[in-house]
Design a protein around this motif. Structure first.
Motif, PDB file in Angstrom:
ATOM      1  N   VAL A   1       0.852  -1.197   0.000  1.00  0.00           N
ATOM      2  CA  VAL A   1       0.000   0.000   0.000  1.00  0.00           C
ATOM      3  C   VAL A   1       0.888   1.249   0.000  1.00  0.00           C
ATOM      4  CG1 VAL A   1      -1.631   1.349   1.419  1.00  0.00           C
ATOM      5  CG2 VAL A   1      -2.014  -1.098   1.046  1.00  0.00           C
ATOM      6  N   LEU A   2       1.924   1.196   0.841  1.00  0.00           N
ATOM      7  CA  LEU A   2       2.841   2.343   0.912  1.00  0.00           C
ATOM      8  C   LEU A   2       3.473   2.626  -0.456  1.00  0.00           C
ATOM      9  CD1 LEU A   2       3.972   4.366   2.956  1.00  0.00           C
ATOM     10  CD2 LEU A   2       5.776   2.729   3.494  1.00  0.00           C
ATOM     11  N   GLN A   3       3.863   1.554  -1.109  1.00  0.00           N
ATOM     12  CA  GLN A   3       4.454   1.732  -2.458  1.00  0.00           C
ATOM     13  C   GLN A   3       3.423   2.322  -3.427  1.00  0.00           C
ATOM     14  OE1 GLN A   3       6.141  -1.986  -3.854  1.00  0.00           O
ATOM     15  NE2 GLN A   3       7.504  -2.079  -2.090  1.00  0.00           N
ATOM     16  N   ALA A   4       2.172   1.862  -3.293  1.00  0.00           N
ATOM     17  CA  ALA A   4       1.104   2.367  -4.179  1.00  0.00           C
ATOM     18  C   ALA A   4       0.860   3.859  -3.933  1.00  0.00           C
ATOM     19  CB  ALA A   4      -0.174   1.574  -3.962  1.00  0.00           C
ATOM     20  N   VAL A   5       1.007   4.267  -2.680  1.00  0.00           N
ATOM     21  CA  VAL A   5       0.826   5.696  -2.348  1.00  0.00           C
ATOM     22  C   VAL A   5       1.838   6.520  -3.147  1.00  0.00           C
ATOM     23  CG1 VAL A   5       1.054   7.443  -0.525  1.00  0.00           C
ATOM     24  CG2 VAL A   5      -0.046   5.237  -0.015  1.00  0.00           C
ATOM     25  N   VAL A   6       3.078   6.103  -3.041  1.00  0.00           N
ATOM     26  CA  VAL A   6       4.155   6.869  -3.696  1.00  0.00           C
ATOM     27  C   VAL A   6       3.963   6.853  -5.219  1.00  0.00           C
ATOM     28  CG1 VAL A   6       6.649   6.968  -4.102  1.00  0.00           C
ATOM     29  CG2 VAL A   6       5.761   6.447  -1.807  1.00  0.00           C
ATOM     30  N   ALA A   7       3.709   5.665  -5.746  1.00  0.00           N
ATOM     31  CA  ALA A   7       3.590   5.544  -7.207  1.00  0.00           C
ATOM     32  C   ALA A   7       2.397   6.357  -7.725  1.00  0.00           C
ATOM     33  CB  ALA A   7       3.424   4.070  -7.580  1.00  0.00           C
ATOM     34  N   SER A   8       1.267   6.309  -6.995  1.00  0.00           N
ATOM     35  CA  SER A   8       0.072   6.999  -7.495  1.00  0.00           C
ATOM     36  C   SER A   8       0.231   8.516  -7.429  1.00  0.00           C
ATOM     37  CB  SER A   8      -1.171   6.550  -6.726  1.00  0.00           C
ATOM     38  OG  SER A   8      -1.008   6.805  -5.342  1.00  0.00           O
ATOM     39  N   VAL A   9       0.817   8.982  -6.343  1.00  0.00           N
ATOM     40  CA  VAL A   9       0.989  10.438  -6.226  1.00  0.00           C
ATOM     41  C   VAL A   9       1.972  10.928  -7.302  1.00  0.00           C
ATOM     42  CG1 VAL A   9       1.823  12.314  -4.745  1.00  0.00           C
ATOM     43  CG2 VAL A   9       0.359  10.523  -3.780  1.00  0.00           C
ATOM     44  N   LYS A  10       3.047  10.153  -7.498  1.00  0.00           N
ATOM     45  CA  LYS A  10       4.025  10.563  -8.530  1.00  0.00           C
ATOM     46  C   LYS A  10       3.363  10.591  -9.907  1.00  0.00           C
ATOM     47  CE  LYS A  10       8.514   9.606  -6.584  1.00  0.00           C
ATOM     48  NZ  LYS A  10       9.567   8.605  -6.378  1.00  0.00           N
ATOM     49  N   ARG A  11       2.579   9.560 -10.169  1.00  0.00           N
ATOM     50  CA  ARG A  11       1.892   9.493 -11.472  1.00  0.00           C
ATOM     51  C   ARG A  11       0.993  10.727 -11.655  1.00  0.00           C
ATOM     52  NH1 ARG A  11       2.440   5.836 -15.826  1.00  0.00           N
ATOM     53  NH2 ARG A  11       0.543   5.913 -17.059  1.00  0.00           N
ATOM     54  N   ALA A  12       0.267  11.061 -10.593  1.00  0.00           N
ATOM     55  CA  ALA A  12      -0.629  12.221 -10.675  1.00  0.00           C
ATOM     56  C   ALA A  12       0.180  13.503 -10.865  1.00  0.00           C
ATOM     57  CB  ALA A  12      -1.483  12.301  -9.417  1.00  0.00           C
ATOM     58  N   ARG A  13       1.297  13.599 -10.156  1.00  0.00           N
ATOM     59  CA  ARG A  13       2.118  14.813 -10.285  1.00  0.00           C
ATOM     60  C   ARG A  13       2.714  14.953 -11.692  1.00  0.00           C
ATOM     61  NH1 ARG A  13       3.815  18.723  -6.536  1.00  0.00           N
ATOM     62  NH2 ARG A  13       4.598  19.579  -8.491  1.00  0.00           N
ATOM     63  N   ASN A  14       2.857  13.836 -12.408  1.00  0.00           N
ATOM     64  CA  ASN A  14       3.320  13.949 -13.803  1.00  0.00           C
ATOM     65  C   ASN A  14       2.300  14.690 -14.657  1.00  0.00           C
ATOM     66  OD1 ASN A  14       5.691  12.662 -13.380  1.00  0.00           O
ATOM     67  ND2 ASN A  14       4.949  10.622 -13.994  1.00  0.00           N
ATOM     68  N   HIS A  15       1.045  14.677 -14.216  1.00  0.00           N
ATOM     69  CA  HIS A  15      -0.024  15.327 -14.986  1.00  0.00           C
ATOM     70  C   HIS A  15      -0.295  16.751 -14.514  1.00  0.00           C
ATOM     71  CE1 HIS A  15      -1.233  11.707 -17.155  1.00  0.00           C
ATOM     72  NE2 HIS A  15      -1.304  11.033 -16.024  1.00  0.00           N
ATOM     73  N   VAL A  16      -0.370  16.938 -13.210  1.00  0.00           N
ATOM     74  CA  VAL A  16      -0.746  18.263 -12.662  1.00  0.00           C
ATOM     75  C   VAL A  16       0.088  18.596 -11.427  1.00  0.00           C
ATOM     76  CG1 VAL A  16      -3.184  18.177 -13.435  1.00  0.00           C
ATOM     77  CG2 VAL A  16      -2.550  17.197 -11.220  1.00  0.00           C
ATOM     78  N   ASP A  17       0.088  19.875 -11.084  1.00  0.00           N
ATOM     79  CA  ASP A  17       0.834  20.303  -9.893  1.00  0.00           C
ATOM     80  C   ASP A  17       0.035  20.135  -8.612  1.00  0.00           C
ATOM     81  OD1 ASP A  17       2.978  21.043 -11.368  1.00  0.00           O
ATOM     82  OD2 ASP A  17       2.396  23.170 -11.520  1.00  0.00           O
ATOM     83  N   ASP A  18      -1.286  20.137  -8.775  1.00  0.00           N
ATOM     84  CA  ASP A  18      -2.154  20.124  -7.603  1.00  0.00           C
ATOM     85  C   ASP A  18      -2.665  18.693  -7.389  1.00  0.00           C
ATOM     86  OD1 ASP A  18      -4.046  20.543  -5.662  1.00  0.00           O
ATOM     87  OD2 ASP A  18      -5.072  22.190  -6.676  1.00  0.00           O
ATOM     88  N   VAL A  19      -2.079  18.013  -6.410  1.00  0.00           N
ATOM     89  CA  VAL A  19      -2.451  16.608  -6.168  1.00  0.00           C
ATOM     90  C   VAL A  19      -2.889  16.443  -4.711  1.00  0.00           C
ATOM     91  CG1 VAL A  19      -1.601  14.218  -6.034  1.00  0.00           C
ATOM     92  CG2 VAL A  19      -0.948  15.678  -7.962  1.00  0.00           C
ATOM     93  N   GLU A  20      -4.056  15.837  -4.560  1.00  0.00           N
ATOM     94  CA  GLU A  20      -4.532  15.531  -3.204  1.00  0.00           C
ATOM     95  C   GLU A  20      -4.438  14.032  -2.998  1.00  0.00           C
ATOM     96  OE1 GLU A  20      -8.247  17.249  -2.022  1.00  0.00           O
ATOM     97  OE2 GLU A  20      -8.691  15.616  -0.604  1.00  0.00           O
ATOM     98  N   TRP A  21      -3.951  13.665  -1.833  1.00  0.00           N
ATOM     99  CA  TRP A  21      -3.914  12.238  -1.494  1.00  0.00           C
ATOM    100  C   TRP A  21      -4.750  11.993  -0.240  1.00  0.00           C
ATOM    101  CZ3 TRP A  21      -2.104   9.528   2.866  1.00  0.00           C
ATOM    102  CH2 TRP A  21      -2.239   8.130   2.744  1.00  0.00           C
ATOM    103  N   SER A  22      -5.576  10.934  -0.299  1.00  0.00           N
ATOM    104  CA  SER A  22      -6.428  10.589   0.848  1.00  0.00           C
ATOM    105  C   SER A  22      -6.113   9.199   1.379  1.00  0.00           C
ATOM    106  CB  SER A  22      -7.904  10.599   0.442  1.00  0.00           C
ATOM    107  OG  SER A  22      -8.355  11.900   0.230  1.00  0.00           O
ATOM    108  N   ALA A  23      -6.060   9.131   2.689  1.00  0.00           N
ATOM    109  CA  ALA A  23      -5.880   7.846   3.375  1.00  0.00           C
ATOM    110  C   ALA A  23      -7.278   7.334   3.709  1.00  0.00           C
ATOM    111  CB  ALA A  23      -5.090   8.061   4.662  1.00  0.00           C
ATOM    112  N   GLU A  24      -7.851   6.540   2.807  1.00  0.00           N
ATOM    113  CA  GLU A  24      -9.219   6.081   3.073  1.00  0.00           C
ATOM    114  C   GLU A  24      -9.265   5.301   4.388  1.00  0.00           C
ATOM    115  OE1 GLU A  24     -11.116   3.607   0.101  1.00  0.00           O
ATOM    116  OE2 GLU A  24     -12.947   3.527   1.278  1.00  0.00           O
ATOM    117  N   ASP A  25     -10.331   5.525   5.151  1.00  0.00           N
ATOM    118  CA  ASP A  25     -10.498   4.936   6.489  1.00  0.00           C
ATOM    119  C   ASP A  25      -9.356   5.373   7.422  1.00  0.00           C
ATOM    120  OD1 ASP A  25     -12.088   3.566   8.266  1.00  0.00           O
ATOM    121  OD2 ASP A  25     -11.246   1.598   7.817  1.00  0.00           O
ATOM    122  N   GLY A  26      -8.942   6.627   7.206  1.00  0.00           N
ATOM    123  CA  GLY A  26      -7.811   7.176   7.969  1.00  0.00           C
ATOM    124  C   GLY A  26      -7.998   7.113   9.477  1.00  0.00           C
ATOM    125  N   THR A  27      -9.233   7.310   9.945  1.00  0.00           N
ATOM    126  CA  THR A  27      -9.422   7.359  11.407  1.00  0.00           C
ATOM    127  C   THR A  27      -9.351   5.971  12.051  1.00  0.00           C
ATOM    128  OG1 THR A  27     -11.808   7.367  11.018  1.00  0.00           O
ATOM    129  CG2 THR A  27     -10.764   9.500  11.448  1.00  0.00           C
TER     130      THR A  27
END
Ligand SMILES: CC(=O)SCCNC(=O)CCNC(=O)[C@H](O)C(C)(C)COP(=O)(O)OP(=O)(O)OC[C@H]1O[C@@H](n2cnc3c(N)ncnc32)[C@H](O)[C@@H]1OP(=O)(O)O
Ligand SMILES: CC(C)C(=O)C(=O)O
Length: 534
Positions: A142-168
């Protein structure tokens, strides 16, 4: 007033939260509306392409900072509506949601690309129960997926939001590792959702304080709250998260969303505006548009707003009980903590019902144009209470009818003094009628198509009027040839009806009485309208 407009919310990874807001104001809160994404996820609330565009337009006009327009991978329709909203939005950042999968993220990027300010929002579950049973992934994956997904999104746009589903419900250490990794990979907003509405205000506030303290690069992102209402604490939790340092609030109009819904946008915004003494934040939403947004969302999502819903419910600015109505008439702040116009409601309503008192009743009579003497007023109030006991809703028309009848009876401007009728097979039928009109006796003879017609024509000759006969009905009160006849007459003029009753063993006398009774009410109403107009 705590609202302001046009805040630049696009940010870069190397900026502090306040500078990523484009403002030095650390107390500026960003309103992130998810009506079109999480809101639409509740059963039965799906909206068409056109409806979504309408909602997005209102949200943009209202000054919402970020509009989460949809989940582009979900369907071709969702993709197209996000893309069109992105093209049209004039002010708001347009966000699309995507899982931690490259095809989701790429599709989302394509949908939001045309926006002046595009955002990709990507998420993955971080709680043990979600990772184990839903994702069936090990935490490290999951941790690896976090990094990979955010990086992928940042390749497209500067404004990237990441959410930790079921964070609480996520283990604290693991949550911090994910947050740090997401920021390190380029996320500019970090959302810690209370996905299942499980948290409590103190707990949620402390979570933000602790995560922001524990994560070394936490100052590089804006923290966000996203609360569900399963325990009825979505708004309280959202504001608690803000107290813990979050500066973005995710919410939906009318609180629609998964299961019990999301935090309601209108409640969040009005809490901040109304209690700015203890919630000293600024927001960019024009609160006078809240009612319009609420009505639109309720209509397009086919999701009625409960009557007692805060801010936008039908009863939010309505008062029925006498003590409250009396207080409201003396000073509106006795029972209202915000003005109706501040949320786009025309005015407060004092609803007349069985709990109403004399002050409100008097005010209602004034509004309807009546000016009764004290005795008539007390009498009318008693009759109103009797009526309200029997009737759930007492409308203005009910009160008018009640008073007009009272006036009609009280004034009895026209009385039947004498009546002689010549009827039979020979025809024409003839009536000789004597009326007392305002104390003046007059007699007329009229012929008609039957004795009743002759009587009514005689009345009209003495009291010319524009009302038309809408109903004539005879009812025998008891059996037998000596039964008392009860006659009902209804006159109609300009859409209003005036009914009169007369009872007498002589059907024709009862008819004459019923007609003049209805006519008396009509005249009383006309006099009142004239008095109002002059
Ligand atoms: C808390 C939230 O609100 S999250 C958002 C929820 N919203 C929605 O689900 C609405 C839109 N969803 C959809 O249209 C569909 O679910 C789609 C298109 C996203 C996916 O559809 P399908 O491919 O048919 O998958 P399905 O929905 O049955 O299952 C979800 C899959 O995504 C995986 N998944 C769930 N969340 C994530 C995530 N954040 N990142 C990566 N994978 C995820 C699940 O583990 C499951 O994977 P599996 O197929 O390998 O078991
Ligand atoms: C995708 C996230 C933000 C979500 O909707 C939730 O956790 O409730």
């Amino acid at each position: 007033m705590t609202t302001e407009n046009h805040t630049d919310v696009s940010g870069g990874t190397s900026t502090s939260p306040s500078s990523s807001l484009g403002t030095s104001d650390r107390d500026r809160l960003l309103i992130f509306d998810t009506t079109l994404r999480d809101g639409e996820q509740c059963p039965g609330a799906s909206m068409t392409f056109e409806e979504k565009l309408q909602v997005a337009e209102v949200l943009d006009d209202m000054g919402v900072d970020i509009i989460e327009a949809g989940f582009p991978i979900a369907s071709q329709g969702d993709f197209e509506s996000v893309r069109e909203i992105a093209r049209r939005a004039e002010r708001a950042v347009i966000a699309g949601l995507s899982r931690a999968q490259f095809n989701d993220i790429d599709r989302c990027a394509e949908a939001v690309r045309a926006a002046r300010r595009p955002r990709i929002h990507t998420f993955i579950s971080t709680s043990p129960i979600h990772m184990k049973h839903k994702l069936q992934m090990e935490p490290e994956a999951v941790l690896q997926a976090v990094v990979a997904s955010v990086k992928r999104a940042r390749n497209h746009v500067d404004d990237v939001e990441w959410s930790a589903e079921d964070g609480t419900r996520t283990e604290f250490e693991f949550l911090c590792r994910c947050v740090e990794a997401a920021i390190g990979a380029g996320a500019t907003t970090i959302n810690i959702p209370d996905t299942v509405g499980y948290s409590t205000p103190d707990e949620y506030k402390n979570l933000f304080i602790r995560v922001r303290e524990a994560v070394p690069n936490s100052d590089k992102a804006v923290f966000s709250v996203h609360c569900h209402d399963d325990l009825g604490m979505a708004e309280a939790n959202s504001l608690a998260g803000v107290a813990g340092g979050a500066r973005q609030i995710e919410c939906a109009v009318n609180g629609i969303g998964e299961r019990a819904g999301n935090a309601a946008l209108e409640e969040i915004v009005m809490a901040i505006k109304t209690r700015n003494d203890v919630l000293p934040y600024t927001i960019g939403v024009d609160t006078t548009m809240l009612m319009r947004a609420s009505k639109l969302v309720a209509a397009v999502a086919s999701f009625p707003v409960q009557y007692n819903k805060a801010i936008v419910g039908r009863n939010a600015f309505a008062h029925e009980s006498g003590i409250h109505q009396d207080g409201m008439l003396k000073h509106t702040q006795t029972y209202e903590i915000m003005t109706p116009d501040s949320v786009g409601v025309k005015s407060t309503s004092l609803v007349m019902g069985k709990h109403s008192g004399r002050h409100a009743f008097g005010e209602k009579l004034k509004e309807l144009g009546y000016d009764l003497g004290d005795n008539a007023f007390q009498d009318a109030f008693k009759r109103f209470k009797d009526l309200a006991d029997r009737k759930k809703h007492v409308y203005d028309e009910d009160i008018e009818a009640l008073i007009d009848e009272e006036i009609g009876n009280a004034h009895e401007r026209i009385k039947v003094v004498a009546l002689t009728v010549v009827a039979g097979t020979g025809g024409p039928q003839k009536a000789t009628l004597t009326l007392d009109i305002d104390g003046d006796r007059q007699t007329r003879e009229a012929t008609g198509n039957g004795p009743v017609d002759a009587i009514f024509l005689a009345v009209q000759a003495m009291v010319p009027h524009p009302a038309k006969l809408a109903l004539y009905q005879v009812h025998a009160v008891t059996g037998g040839t000596d039964a008392q006849a009860e006659v009902t007459v209804r006159l109609e003029h300009e859409g209003k009806e005036y009914s009169g009753r007369g009872a007498d063993p002589d059907t024709l006398t009862a008819s004459a009485r019923a007609y003049v009774h209805a006519l008396g009410k009509f005249l009383a109403k006309s006099d009142r309208l004239h008095a109002q107009a002059s």
